[in-house]
Design an enzyme around this catalytic site. Sequence first.
Site, PDB file in Angstrom:
ATOM      1  CB  SER A 181     -32.725  14.370 -39.544  1.00  0.00           C
ATOM      2  OG  SER A 181     -31.456  14.948 -39.406  1.00  0.00           O
ATOM      3  CD  GLU A 189     -32.770  16.902 -36.294  1.00  0.00           C
ATOM      4  OE1 GLU A 189     -32.209  15.793 -36.351  1.00  0.00           O
ATOM      5  OE2 GLU A 189     -33.487  17.251 -35.344  1.00  0.00           O
ATOM      6  CB  CYS A 240     -33.804  11.454 -23.179  1.00  0.00           C
ATOM      7  SG  CYS A 240     -33.543  11.593 -24.938  1.00  0.00           S
ATOM      8  CB  CYS A 259     -31.282  12.782 -31.505  1.00  0.00           C
ATOM      9  SG  CYS A 259     -32.756  13.741 -31.508  1.00  0.00           S
ATOM     10  CD  GLU A 288     -31.160  16.480 -42.587  1.00  0.00           C
ATOM     11  OE1 GLU A 288     -30.705  16.457 -41.420  1.00  0.00           O
ATOM     12  OE2 GLU A 288     -31.510  15.470 -43.220  1.00  0.00           O
ATOM     13  CD  GLU A 296     -23.852   2.820 -39.237  1.00  0.00           C
ATOM     14  OE1 GLU A 296     -23.279   1.706 -39.231  1.00  0.00           O
ATOM     15  OE2 GLU A 296     -25.062   2.960 -38.996  1.00  0.00           O
ATOM     16  CE  LYS A 353     -28.520   8.535 -27.377  1.00  0.00           C
ATOM     17  NZ  LYS A 353     -28.359   9.275 -28.627  1.00  0.00           N
ATOM     18  CD  GLU A 357     -26.652   6.859 -31.499  1.00  0.00           C
ATOM     19  OE1 GLU A 357     -26.656   7.100 -30.279  1.00  0.00           O
ATOM     20  OE2 GLU A 357     -27.116   7.642 -32.341  1.00  0.00           O
TER      21      GLU A 357
END
Lengths: 389, 599
Positions: free
Chosen positions: B328, B281, B524, B308, B284, B375, B367, B370
């Site tokens: 990102s 990241e 989190c 994230c 990036e 994908e 999560k 996710e």
Amino acid sequence: MKNEKKKILFGEFVTGAALTRALEMGPEAVVTEVKASNLRGRGGAGFPTGLKWELTAKQESDEKFVICNADEGEPGTFKDRLLLMEQPEKVLEGMAIAGVAIGAKQGFIYLRGEYVYLKKELEEAISSMEDRGFLGSRINGGDFSFSVEIRLGAGAYVCGEEFALISSMNGYRGEPRNKPPYPSEAGYRDKPTVVNNVETLCYIPYIVTKGAQWFKEHGTRASTGTKLFSVSGDVKHPGVYELELGITVNQLLAEVGGEGAKSVQVGGASGLNVAEKDFDQPICFEGLPPGGSIIVFGHQRDMLHVLKNFMEFFVEESCGQCTPCREGNYRLLEGVRMLEKGECSVRYLKELEALCDVMKDSSKCGLGQTSPNAFLSIVENFKTEILYR
Amino acid sequence: MSEMISVRIDDISCEVEKGTTILQACKSAGLRIPTLCYHPDLEVAGICRICVVEVEGMSGLQAACAFPIRQPITVRTNSPRIRRARRVNLDLILSEHYGDCYTCVRNGSCELQALAREYGVDRYRYPSTTAPKFRIDRSTAIVRDQNKCISCKRCIRTCIDLQQVSALETANRGHDVLIQTAFDKPISEVVCINCGQCINRCPTGALRSNMPNELLWHVIDDPEKHVIIQTAPSPRAAIGEEFGYEPGTSVTGKLNAALRRLGFDNVFDTNFAADLTIMEEGTELLTRLKKVLVDGDSSVRVPMFTSCSPGWVKYVEHYYPEYLDYLSTCKSPQQMFGALLKTYYAKKTGIDPEKMVVVALMPCVAKKFECNRPEMSDSGYKDVDFGLTTREMAVMIKEAGIHLKDMPDEDFDHPLGLGSGAGLIFGATGGVMEAAIRSVYEIVTGRPVPFKGLDVTPVRGMEGIRDAALTIENPLPEYQWLDGVTLKVAVAHGTANAKILMEKLKEGRLDYHFIEVMACPGGCLGGGGQPIPTSPEIRAARARAIYSEDHELTVRKSHENPEINQLYAEFLGKPLGQLSHKLLHTRYTPRGRFFTEGF
Ligand SMILES: Cc1cc2nc3c(=O)[nH]c(=O)nc-3n(C[C@H](O)[C@H](O)[C@H](O)COP(=O)(O)O)c2cc1C
Ligand code: SF4
Ligand code: SF4
Ligand code: SF4
Ligand code: SF4
Ligand code: FES
């Protein structure tokens, strides 16, 4: 008007006179006069109007509002409708005077959804008063401006509760909220707001022109003035009556042709059921609470059936926020159904009466606080009829 | 200093700040008032009427949670009248509730159950509900069981006020009141971002996460399977709460031991992947900045937002689909880790990725969604097979008869088991930003960040939105283009705060280069899968645990993690390289306001 004696509300009235007088007197004097009249709200709660205005007048704010509560949803009431239909200018003038008193430039009529057919006439009354300089900007050529808009209610009884009403005007679900703060501090758009019943506002022009002293000649010491009653049920002459506060049930029945009644529901579904033995009680703030609806039941009426209708109404109309009202009314209706089938023990009926007390004591708003009244009073008055069917 | 008001509560006299509620006043006077609809994170509703007290001079009982003290008052908190009202209101709720406690995940942590115990309830006062009335509604992440709902509206206040998602709303009136999704659609087909914050604040078992425990036992018990668990930083700082530790107790070593006893074949540290995220990241970010600042490339989006937090990603997909390019492209650490385990680690150890099962122990409910995104299978397999929350893991540990307190301290497996302090602080809001600053600044200038003890304090804390600016001076030659540039960053936690930033972005008034967003309040450590209850104090305690553990670590910068450098040397090549692109980066799906989960 069935009774010919025109007391206050349907007495002589010249549009604009009271407003002109109020503007001459100035806000403080208007508040003082209304306080002195001891006028108490006619929307149900009976809060002293002058005090409400004084509290709102004291608030510092760039904007304040006057709301006329025309949501009239109590079963059996239609007295506000009559005023709106026959005396719209009086209602509007009362609102403008409230505006003078508290320093508001904007008023709203919160009109019950079912009364949508009155909207056009009310709007015509507003523009006619604007044309004549009694509403709009620079009233009487002075600094005071006051305009009125009409908002349509959403068809829920609970929206007549002042905070549910404000909440629905603010674009939220029409639900009551916790007080304090009161509308006088944070109402419409969180600004100080006076909410008054249609009828309450109609007394104002008279109090301003004729004075508090004159007003107090009507009614009792603690309940001054007159009151409109929507009378329905087993009577010869149903309709709207203007009667002195303090009138006894017997006197009222004589007036409307309801002699020989089995019981009278004073104050509508949320009011009290009064049996014959109490017909000598006065209807006033220190006696039987003076709601606008009087429903008379003849001897042929099944009181459990009457009660069931009331409880169905509350189960339907509770907003469902708070436990005692949401669950309590449902349990009371369930209890009525058990009684119908002869399945309710005396012990469980006691349990339900205790539930009523808790609902009155701990509900969030007036709906849940008053909905057990019918249950308690009908069960008390007609226990034998109800239990041993 | 605001005005102080004297109050008398039972036989205690005290002074409170004007506007304090009776409930708060009682709490500070050491008196317990029972509550149900009240939650410290939420707007007051005052609707359960359990907390009622007597206020002298007022006719009815008053809700202590909703009554602001504005003038001297006398309050009673215990009288026959009060006890009766509380008891009747509790009985009304209980009689209407499908109270099948032993089949309920909240058995033992349920506020309704606790109240029933406290009031000695031994029967139903009113005819009771004996059969469930509602169908259970289940998405990959969230389970709604209306039969257990007591209409306290904490979930609605969470979803609408705290998160500003509005996946839940009140439907109907009176006794028919229900908590509903828009048009009563399944929760999987509405804008729910799976943050699970409603679960954390639900007093009952009406909301819960979709537990994979039984399936997971099944693979653990299968000798053919190589079952790997990676653990995120936040569960370690919180799972102790499920075993009687005070909030803010880190149990990393004991948890590792427990996980091995439970049957996991490897125990790895998600912080490792967090370090990897910083490498990817950070690179990036520098690439984007160069394109914008040097090449004037208008197709590149700045500010860049972190990606994230899967709840945050889904929030953008629903509410700001036209801004997905600002995110990102990095996968979350969980997903990066999965992709590496089934490629790099499989190759290195010779374990057949087909037989490998990757479990992620996460503080997060989103999560689960996710790891099920179609994908997320760049390794050729489902990169992460199970997302397990802290609460769910606590159940498994208890079920296995393991006493966490008795466990020895054990390390992670290596390689892929070393995480830096920077990776660790991902668990707290601001942590990703701090980790990125520690590395990016040093990569660009060759010097450590100019903060005492590497603590980038401006981005720490629990303020909803925080920002910081850092001017780059004397960078290394290849970063000359950044000389004198002031990097502006911001941190937001809770989607309501993120929304404020997004609205500014829409108006073109968002002047930052890099923004960290975590969907959950506190980051989190306040995730929807964390132990219940949650409160600002509990989250602050967990944050303290995480930051103090960072101080104890020898490696505290992602780019200094030797296992990361080994990974790049042995496998990935360089950050943003071809293999990184394939395995560690992803794309997003514009969803809009009405979209189905799609799988
Ligand atoms: C459930 C409920 C319904 C109510 N409906 C009305 C109504 O239809 N009209 C009204 O004027 N007041 C109604 N009220 C009373 C209002 O809350 C408020 O007290 C009143 O409008 C104040 O005006 P007043 O002081 O002039 O009476 C209702 C109250 C409750 C609790
Ligand atoms: S008393 Fe009834 S109407 Fe009033 S807030 Fe409670 S549930 Fe709603
Ligand atoms: S929600 Fe609470 S009271 Fe209800 S079944 Fe579950 S544990 Fe029992
Ligand atoms: S998980 Fe989050 S988004 Fe979904 S309903 Fe709950 S609070 Fe709302
Ligand atoms: S789902 Fe939980 S939080 Fe939401 S209203 Fe029901 S009991 Fe309360
Ligand atoms: S906790 Fe106060 S009313 Fe529910």
